[in-house]
Motif scaffolding. Structure first.
Motif, PDB file in Angstrom:
ATOM      1  N   HIS A  26      -4.501   9.835   1.626  1.00  0.00           N
ATOM      2  CA  HIS A  26      -5.296   9.179   0.586  1.00  0.00           C
ATOM      3  C   HIS A  26      -4.554   7.961   0.045  1.00  0.00           C
ATOM      4  CE1 HIS A  26      -8.261  12.394   0.333  1.00  0.00           C
ATOM      5  NE2 HIS A  26      -7.253  13.239   0.469  1.00  0.00           N
ATOM      6  N   GLU A  69       0.804  -1.211   0.000  1.00  0.00           N
ATOM      7  CA  GLU A  69       0.000   0.000   0.000  1.00  0.00           C
ATOM      8  C   GLU A  69       0.844   1.271   0.000  1.00  0.00           C
ATOM      9  OE1 GLU A  69       0.854  -1.081   4.178  1.00  0.00           O
ATOM     10  OE2 GLU A  69       0.015  -2.208   2.535  1.00  0.00           O
ATOM     11  N   ARG A  70       0.261   2.310  -0.587  1.00  0.00           N
ATOM     12  CA  ARG A  70       0.870   3.639  -0.571  1.00  0.00           C
ATOM     13  C   ARG A  70      -0.207   4.630  -0.165  1.00  0.00           C
ATOM     14  NH1 ARG A  70       3.073   4.948  -6.140  1.00  0.00           N
ATOM     15  NH2 ARG A  70       2.668   7.024  -5.364  1.00  0.00           N
ATOM     16  N   VAL A  71       0.152   5.504   0.741  1.00  0.00           N
ATOM     17  CA  VAL A  71      -0.760   6.549   1.183  1.00  0.00           C
ATOM     18  C   VAL A  71      -0.018   7.867   1.090  1.00  0.00           C
ATOM     19  CG1 VAL A  71      -2.140   7.428   3.106  1.00  0.00           C
ATOM     20  CG2 VAL A  71      -1.955   4.957   2.738  1.00  0.00           C
ATOM     21  N   GLU A  72      -0.646   8.829   0.457  1.00  0.00           N
ATOM     22  CA  GLU A  72      -0.059  10.158   0.344  1.00  0.00           C
ATOM     23  C   GLU A  72      -1.083  11.182   0.809  1.00  0.00           C
ATOM     24  OE1 GLU A  72       1.423  10.776  -3.624  1.00  0.00           O
ATOM     25  OE2 GLU A  72       2.701   8.993  -3.534  1.00  0.00           O
ATOM     26  N   HIS A  73      -0.696  11.990   1.772  1.00  0.00           N
ATOM     27  CA  HIS A  73      -1.569  13.031   2.317  1.00  0.00           C
ATOM     28  C   HIS A  73      -2.911  12.461   2.761  1.00  0.00           C
ATOM     29  CE1 HIS A  73       1.440  15.784   0.826  1.00  0.00           C
ATOM     30  NE2 HIS A  73       1.275  15.291  -0.392  1.00  0.00           N
ATOM     31  N   ILE A  92      -3.237   5.422  -2.568  1.00  0.00           N
ATOM     32  CA  ILE A  92      -2.776   5.511  -3.948  1.00  0.00           C
ATOM     33  C   ILE A  92      -2.966   4.141  -4.588  1.00  0.00           C
ATOM     34  CG2 ILE A  92      -0.802   5.989  -5.460  1.00  0.00           C
ATOM     35  CD1 ILE A  92      -1.847   8.417  -3.796  1.00  0.00           C
TER      36      ILE A  92
END
Length: 174
Positions: free
Chosen positions: A99, A93-97, A101
């Motif tokens: 949210h 998983e990737r989360v940016e700000h 991704i």
């Protein structure tokens, strides 16, 4: 009775051994995989011999429309959900700000493959055919719809749900 989510042969066995109802499917589980789960389920019934009937169901992203372009747009929304779900499941998983991704995967299914083997998206007749194919592959006696996915507008979702209730559900009522 309790339901258990079967997403692997091991979880199908755990479900049957406990006498739980089986719910399988969701993002990233093809109709071919559902067929394999059903074969495992049937052989496990012989082994564990539950003392009551076990119900079998599946869940799918569902979007009913009269427009081919609208259906293809919905596929991309479902692809976003599939990417996020599988990223979480496989610890990528990737989360940016704050949210999630959507992380693309190698060898992702094409739009046509998603429509044929993973999703219930299209015209009412197409959706009926897809549900019937899952019923034939897995012997389902209940079907869970995931009507909202991606970033779809509420008005589109409500229209899809109305079309589903008016044009798809009657095909499966006794």
């Amino acid at each position: 009775f309790l339901d258990s989510l079967g997403q692997s042969p091991e979880s199908v066995e755990a479900t049957v051994s406990r006498g739980f109802n089986l719910l399988s499917g969701g993002y990233g589980v093809s109709i071919d995989r559902l067929r394999e789960f059903r074969q495992a389920f049937d052989s496990l019934l012989d082994e564990y011999k539950p003392n009551h009937p076990i119900h079998v169901g599946t869940q799918r992203a569902v979007y009913v429309t009269d427009s081919e372009a609208d259906a293809r747009e919905a596929v991309e929304q479902a692809r976003w959900n599939m990417r996020v779900t599988l990223s979480l499941r496989h610890n990528r998983e990737r989360v940016e700000h704050g949210h999630a991704i959507a992380v693309p995967f190698e060898d992702e299914p094409s739009v046509e493959d998603l429509l044929d083997r993973f999703l219930v998206i299209g015209t009412p007749d197409t959706c009926i055919q897809r549900i019937q194919a899952m019923q034939d592959a897995m012997g389902i006696d209940h079907f869970n719809c995931s009507f909202w996915f991606g970033d779809m507008e509420q008005a589109k979702i409500l229209r899809s749900m109305r079309l589903f209730s008016e044009a798809v559900m009657p095909a499966f009522q006794d």
